[in-house]
Write a protein that holds these residues in place. Structure first.
Motif, PDB file in Angstrom:
ATOM      1  N   ILE A 178       0.516  -0.703   0.234  1.00 35.36           N
ATOM      2  CA  ILE A 178      -0.368   0.265  -0.061  1.00 35.36           C
ATOM      3  C   ILE A 178       1.124   1.581   0.510  1.00 35.36           C
ATOM      4  CG2 ILE A 178       0.047   0.188   2.619  1.00 35.36           C
ATOM      5  CD1 ILE A 178      -2.620   0.970   0.056  1.00 35.36           C
ATOM      6  N   ALA A 179       1.172   2.052  -0.612  1.00 34.32           N
ATOM      7  CA  ALA A 179       1.359   3.723  -0.498  1.00 34.32           C
ATOM      8  C   ALA A 179      -0.163   4.478   0.247  1.00 34.32           C
ATOM      9  CB  ALA A 179       1.356   4.228  -2.160  1.00 34.32           C
ATOM     10  N   PRO A 180       0.794   4.611   0.819  1.00 36.45           N
ATOM     11  CA  PRO A 180       0.129   5.792   1.712  1.00 36.45           C
ATOM     12  C   PRO A 180      -1.448   6.576   1.412  1.00 36.45           C
ATOM     13  CG  PRO A 180       1.959   6.510   2.647  1.00 36.45           C
ATOM     14  CD  PRO A 180       2.097   4.975   1.612  1.00 36.45           C
ATOM     15  N   ALA A 181      -1.056   7.719   0.923  1.00 35.93           N
ATOM     16  CA  ALA A 181      -1.929   8.472  -0.161  1.00 35.93           C
ATOM     17  C   ALA A 181      -2.502   7.728  -0.855  1.00 35.93           C
ATOM     18  CB  ALA A 181      -1.394   8.442  -1.801  1.00 35.93           C
ATOM     19  N   LYS A 182      -3.177   6.343  -1.082  1.00 34.76           N
ATOM     20  CA  LYS A 182      -3.994   5.550  -1.450  1.00 34.76           C
ATOM     21  C   LYS A 182      -5.325   4.885  -0.434  1.00 34.76           C
ATOM     22  CE  LYS A 182      -1.412   3.648  -6.048  1.00 34.76           C
ATOM     23  NZ  LYS A 182      -1.084   2.593  -6.377  1.00 34.76           N
ATOM     24  N   LEU A 183      -5.054   5.603   1.075  1.00 35.90           N
ATOM     25  CA  LEU A 183      -5.839   4.733   1.933  1.00 35.90           C
ATOM     26  C   LEU A 183      -6.899   5.434   1.693  1.00 35.90           C
ATOM     27  CD1 LEU A 183      -2.871   4.464   4.735  1.00 35.90           C
ATOM     28  CD2 LEU A 183      -4.539   2.721   3.793  1.00 35.90           C
ATOM     29  N   ALA A 184      -7.174   6.714   1.070  1.00 36.40           N
ATOM     30  CA  ALA A 184      -8.745   7.611   0.956  1.00 36.40           C
ATOM     31  C   ALA A 184      -9.366   6.737   0.208  1.00 36.40           C
ATOM     32  CB  ALA A 184      -8.080   8.638   0.606  1.00 36.40           C
ATOM     33  N   LEU A 234       1.529  -4.681   3.391  1.00 34.35           N
ATOM     34  CA  LEU A 234       2.744  -4.124   3.167  1.00 34.35           C
ATOM     35  C   LEU A 234       3.979  -5.038   3.757  1.00 34.35           C
ATOM     36  CD1 LEU A 234       2.753  -3.537   6.686  1.00 34.35           C
ATOM     37  CD2 LEU A 234       0.394  -2.320   6.184  1.00 34.35           C
ATOM     38  N   ASP A 235       4.705  -4.349   3.906  1.00 33.58           N
ATOM     39  CA  ASP A 235       6.081  -4.581   4.633  1.00 33.58           C
ATOM     40  C   ASP A 235       7.503  -3.890   5.049  1.00 33.58           C
ATOM     41  OD1 ASP A 235       7.657  -3.322   2.577  1.00 33.58           O
ATOM     42  OD2 ASP A 235       8.042  -4.677   1.788  1.00 33.58           O
ATOM     43  N   THR A 236       6.743  -2.245   5.825  1.00 29.81           N
ATOM     44  CA  THR A 236       7.450  -1.774   6.000  1.00 29.81           C
ATOM     45  C   THR A 236       6.495  -1.002   7.491  1.00 29.81           C
ATOM     46  OG1 THR A 236       6.744  -0.234   5.402  1.00 29.81           O
ATOM     47  CG2 THR A 236       8.801  -0.753   4.436  1.00 29.81           C
ATOM     48  N   VAL A 237       7.469  -0.916   8.545  1.00 31.62           N
ATOM     49  CA  VAL A 237       7.076  -0.007   9.737  1.00 31.62           C
ATOM     50  C   VAL A 237       5.773   1.189   9.691  1.00 31.62           C
ATOM     51  CG1 VAL A 237       7.117   1.260  12.111  1.00 31.62           C
ATOM     52  CG2 VAL A 237       8.548  -0.526  11.198  1.00 31.62           C
ATOM     53  N   GLU A 238       6.726   2.119   8.090  1.00 27.96           N
ATOM     54  CA  GLU A 238       6.661   3.688   7.817  1.00 27.96           C
ATOM     55  C   GLU A 238       5.129   3.372   7.574  1.00 27.96           C
ATOM     56  OE1 GLU A 238       9.725   2.818   6.290  1.00 27.96           O
ATOM     57  OE2 GLU A 238       9.900   4.767   4.366  1.00 27.96           O
ATOM     58  N   GLN A 239       4.910   2.086   6.604  1.00 24.71           N
ATOM     59  CA  GLN A 239       3.248   2.298   5.583  1.00 24.71           C
ATOM     60  C   GLN A 239       2.712   0.977   7.137  1.00 24.71           C
ATOM     61  OE1 GLN A 239       5.094  -1.236   3.495  1.00 24.71           O
ATOM     62  NE2 GLN A 239       3.722  -0.565   1.337  1.00 24.71           N
ATOM     63  N   ALA A 240       2.594   0.462   8.171  1.00 22.86           N
ATOM     64  CA  ALA A 240       2.016   0.343   9.232  1.00 22.86           C
ATOM     65  C   ALA A 240       1.198   1.571   9.518  1.00 22.86           C
ATOM     66  CB  ALA A 240       2.942  -0.561  10.311  1.00 22.86           C
ATOM     67  N   LEU A 241       2.209   2.060   9.490  1.00 25.48           N
ATOM     68  CA  LEU A 241       2.425   3.362  10.720  1.00 25.48           C
ATOM     69  C   LEU A 241       1.021   4.367  10.143  1.00 25.48           C
ATOM     70  CD1 LEU A 241       5.597   4.587  12.231  1.00 25.48           C
ATOM     71  CD2 LEU A 241       4.038   3.313  13.487  1.00 25.48           C
ATOM     72  N   ALA A 242       1.428   4.694   9.051  1.00 25.18           N
ATOM     73  CA  ALA A 242       0.655   5.127   7.561  1.00 25.18           C
ATOM     74  C   ALA A 242      -1.085   4.561   8.213  1.00 25.18           C
ATOM     75  CB  ALA A 242       0.848   5.236   6.582  1.00 25.18           C
ATOM     76  N   VAL A 243      -1.331   3.327   8.264  1.00 28.76           N
ATOM     77  CA  VAL A 243      -2.451   2.497   8.150  1.00 28.76           C
ATOM     78  C   VAL A 243      -3.006   3.056   9.653  1.00 28.76           C
ATOM     79  CG1 VAL A 243      -3.843   0.376   8.012  1.00 28.76           C
ATOM     80  CG2 VAL A 243      -1.965   1.073   6.670  1.00 28.76           C
ATOM     81  N   ALA A 244      -2.223   3.410  10.550  1.00 29.49           N
ATOM     82  CA  ALA A 244      -2.775   3.058  11.548  1.00 29.49           C
ATOM     83  C   ALA A 244      -2.992   4.762  11.619  1.00 29.49           C
ATOM     84  CB  ALA A 244      -1.835   3.489  12.904  1.00 29.49           C
ATOM     85  N   GLU A 245      -2.756   5.642  11.260  1.00 32.44           N
ATOM     86  CA  GLU A 245      -2.965   6.867  10.788  1.00 32.44           C
ATOM     87  C   GLU A 245      -4.658   6.756  10.410  1.00 32.44           C
ATOM     88  OE1 GLU A 245      -2.163   9.251  12.440  1.00 32.44           O
ATOM     89  OE2 GLU A 245      -2.751  10.827  11.599  1.00 32.44           O
ATOM     90  N   ALA A 246      -4.473   6.639   9.375  1.00 35.91           N
ATOM     91  CA  ALA A 246      -6.028   6.358   8.669  1.00 35.91           C
ATOM     92  C   ALA A 246      -7.150   6.114   9.460  1.00 35.91           C
ATOM     93  CB  ALA A 246      -5.268   5.823   7.235  1.00 35.91           C
ATOM     94  N   SER A 247      -7.196   4.948   9.904  1.00 41.82           N
ATOM     95  CA  SER A 247      -7.713   4.048  10.793  1.00 41.82           C
ATOM     96  C   SER A 247      -7.943   5.391  11.874  1.00 41.82           C
ATOM     97  CB  SER A 247      -7.007   2.831  11.417  1.00 41.82           C
ATOM     98  OG  SER A 247      -6.445   1.895  10.722  1.00 41.82           O
ATOM     99  N   ARG A 248      -7.255   5.946  12.721  1.00 38.47           N
ATOM    100  CA  ARG A 248      -7.299   7.032  13.145  1.00 38.47           C
ATOM    101  C   ARG A 248      -8.403   8.151  12.950  1.00 38.47           C
ATOM    102  NH1 ARG A 248      -5.951  11.871  14.967  1.00 38.47           N
ATOM    103  NH2 ARG A 248      -4.733  11.598  13.643  1.00 38.47           N
ATOM    104  N   LYS A 249      -7.938   8.320  11.437  1.00 39.01           N
ATOM    105  CA  LYS A 249      -9.011   9.821  11.442  1.00 39.01           C
ATOM    106  C   LYS A 249     -10.012   9.081  10.990  1.00 39.01           C
ATOM    107  CE  LYS A 249      -4.847  12.906   9.377  1.00 39.01           C
ATOM    108  NZ  LYS A 249      -4.190  12.895   8.064  1.00 39.01           N
ATOM    109  N   SER A 250      -9.810   8.019   9.636  1.00 40.73           N
ATOM    110  CA  SER A 250     -11.452   7.567   9.602  1.00 40.73           C
ATOM    111  C   SER A 250     -12.091   7.178  10.903  1.00 40.73           C
ATOM    112  CB  SER A 250     -11.184   6.623   8.369  1.00 40.73           C
ATOM    113  OG  SER A 250     -10.740   5.435   9.174  1.00 40.73           O
ATOM    114  N   GLY A 251     -11.840   6.526  12.055  1.00 39.67           N
ATOM    115  CA  GLY A 251     -12.701   5.814  13.104  1.00 39.67           C
ATOM    116  C   GLY A 251     -12.846   4.313  12.861  1.00 39.67           C
ATOM    117  N   MET A 252     -12.243   4.278  11.650  1.00 37.62           N
ATOM    118  CA  MET A 252     -12.483   2.537  11.287  1.00 37.62           C
ATOM    119  C   MET A 252     -10.810   1.690  11.006  1.00 37.62           C
ATOM    120  SD  MET A 252     -13.179   2.273   7.020  1.00 37.62           S
ATOM    121  CE  MET A 252     -14.924   3.683   6.902  1.00 37.62           C
ATOM    122  N   ARG A 253     -10.915   0.679  12.214  1.00 39.99           N
ATOM    123  CA  ARG A 253      -9.659   0.108  11.869  1.00 39.99           C
ATOM    124  C   ARG A 253      -9.208  -0.665  10.341  1.00 39.99           C
ATOM    125  NH1 ARG A 253      -6.482  -1.648  16.243  1.00 39.99           N
ATOM    126  NH2 ARG A 253      -7.264  -0.430  18.200  1.00 39.99           N
TER     127      ARG A 253
END
Lengths: 392, 392
Positions: free
Chosen positions: B100-106, B122-141
């Protein structure tokens, strides 16, 4: 870039930038495109021949309008789909430059009935008879050109085969319309330097001018004498007897053309925008979302002096990273690495960063996309989205 | 073939035949496709795992429905365009199997908000943190799987890198949803025979089962353990610990798969229908209207024991001409010739005759087309036109 000439339906919001586009996608630098078009136009003006651009690479009415000398043409096309699409946008003068299959004549007749001067090409008596038969049935003389084989690379009648040339010419003149002769120096893509290209260009000229003389000598008409390929168009020294030049990829250029010296890498107007999606640091790889689906499977530089893999990598504004290439590609993954043997270092790119990849072969790469996204030089602002079509 | 399950909008008039289609176009033999699907389903049933077909080759809801075990999935996809298109047709369970590219999470969030269980990898911590951030913002895990590198061919965390695996797993479990682990034996496409394939399959299994054990041992969830490639799916002997198998090209098969022994040439369900448009008899060439635009630039058999050029040539009903291949291709021209070194003779084909060309690589060839035209075995009747899509 004169935005006033654009279709407003494809104008984008002012704020759109390369950072905001979905990736992978196709980016077209309008400054480079315009420079490339001007360069060939000036050259052909100097030689006193007109340009009939080949639109098979573009497959976009917006690019077509930029490159044609008038909205109605002339133009060259490679599929009936192109003929129909461009006719819908006002083109009236097109050569369908792939040998005609008899079953396709119905669509040709349909377009001609709408006022489009669509011309077919052929290199056999059977095809000439089929065109004559379709002319008889439709009540309209369908114009056809005889394809001449100037270098043995693909199709066409060998110029020395006078009997076949005359037989085809007579069949067309009797039952259809003999519009002229046409050739394409496919071998010019192999390169060989400026002198070799000048020889290819002269071989093109000599082949069609000789064929035209033969036909005219037999009392047959031959108004159009057509040559063309991007390398020969850029190297011809004398086009006496030729009435028009066809060329297509000169609008965009690509790494194959740069590899044979027809352009510089800096002239390449087309690139694929990609996003970094991972690393394999131990292997020296950066992984992006531009695989062969967006770059195409074309490996045209693999036989050239410099092999660019699946493409040469630039930063987001188009500055080349020296010796950084797409070393391998899967369907939706590109693997960026240092060119083997180079002392270059991999750029420090993080997940989410963007790069632009210059294509081996513009025709093949563009074909993988549904639109061009226009920028000007090093600007990150995307001025327009120009749709392109595919299919037959 | 049960026509009752087809979308009636794509049914064709009863009289349509292979002789009446515009060429070039893509032909899909439904009998062979069904046989290929049944073969893998039976195999996986015997191994006690479920099939999550990869729809990147198909890009068609009609093919998807034929290959999936239920209308809502599960399925694997390679682009968000596929996710959106298939979601519009009722799919609810998809893994987007490209990092996943972070910009595609929307777009991922948008689909999930519509009730689609779309999972990212994903295979990096950066991507995992981006997914966590998008989860927080969207209110869905947002559920994510960790990609494991089982053979060093492309992406993924090396199984021995326990620290990275756990760090990614913990980041996902804390801020998003850790759905499981996934791998793909890309090296299996290199072949090597049944024993090598069994080893590739076991390497896939061992890599993900080991990673799952590590994560679970650290108290992290890991419900899904996913492996897959067409060659390993057809060779795995034991899939203990694996919950699902992904595979895609098995539906159609192609010359590359035949070249590594995963299928027979007779299993290939996909072909390109072409029309003869000329000859160069002195050179032993037949020219058709199927160039690389319709066949793709894929030369996947060039490194195999038998090089099929741009494809293997059959007559209109799919019977192979021995050692007759598309030896070269331009954009809209294919050059048919006898395979170098063979004693075969060129078939006696005339201008207007039709042939079918088996592809090197089904994914690449299908991508050049906008529809499948369905036939059954040696019938010339075209039962349906199934649209396919492209883009991202």
């Amino acid at each position: 870039m004169d935005l006033a000439t654009f279709d407003p339906s494809v104008r984008l919001a002012a704020a759109t930038t390369l950072e905001a586009l979905e990736t992978p996608c196709l980016v077209l630098d309008a400054d480079r495109m315009d420079r490339n078009i001007t360069r060939l136009r000036n050259r052909l003006d100097g030689l006193g021949v007109s340009l009939r651009p080949h639109l098979k690479t573009a497959k976009s009415i917006d690019v077509a309008r930029r490159v044609m000398i008038a909205p109605e043409g002339p133009a060259t096309i490679s599929t009936l789909k192109e003929a129909e699409q461009f006719a819908n946008h006002g083109l009236r003068d097109m050569i369908y430059a792939v040998g005609i299959a008899p079953a396709k004549l119905a669509r040709v007749v349909e377009l001609r009935a709408k006022g489009v001067d669509l011309v077919v090409i052929l290199d056999t008596v059977e095809q000439a008879l089929a065109v004559a038969e379709a002319s008889r049935k439709s009540g309209m003389r369908i114009p056809a050109m005889i394809e001449i084989d100037c270098d043995g690379h693909r199709s066409g009648v060998v110029p020395a085969n006078h009997a076949q040339l005359l037989e085809i010419g007579q069949a067309l003149a009797a039952g259809a319309e003999l519009r002229g002769v046409l050739t394409h120096a496919g071998d010019s893509y192999k390169g060989g330097g400026p002198e070799a290209q000048q020889r290819y260009a002269e071989a093109e000229r000599a082949a069609v001018v000789g064929a035209a003389q033969l036909l005219r000598g037999a009392g047959l008409p031959c108004p159009v004498v057509s040559v063309g390929s991007t390398p020969t168009a850029h190297h011809a020294q004398d086009l006496t007897g030729v009435t028009e030049v066809r060329a297509g990829v000169f609008v965009f250029f690509d790494l194959v053309m740069a590899g044979i010296g027809v352009c510089q890498v800096d002239d390449i107007a087309l690139s694929v925008l990609a996003t970094v999606i991972g690393h394999q640091r131990e292997k020296g790889w950066i992984i992006t979302d531009a695989g062969w689906m967006s770059l195409s499977r074309d490996r045209g530089t693999s036989k050239q002096a410099v092999d660019h893999g699946y493409g040469l990598v630039c930063n987001i504004q188009g500055d080349i990273y020296r010796d950084i290439i797409v070393a391998d590609a899967n369907q939706e993954h590109g693997i960026i690495a240092v060119r083997p043997g180079s002392d270059a270092r991999l750029p420090d790119l993080r997940v989410g960063d963007r790069v632009r990849i210059l294509p081996n072969h513009a025709c093949a790469t563009a074909a993988q996309h549904q639109a061009y996204h226009l920028v000007q030089g090093q600007s990150h602002v995307v001025d327009a989205r120009w749709p392109r079509f595919g299919g037959w």
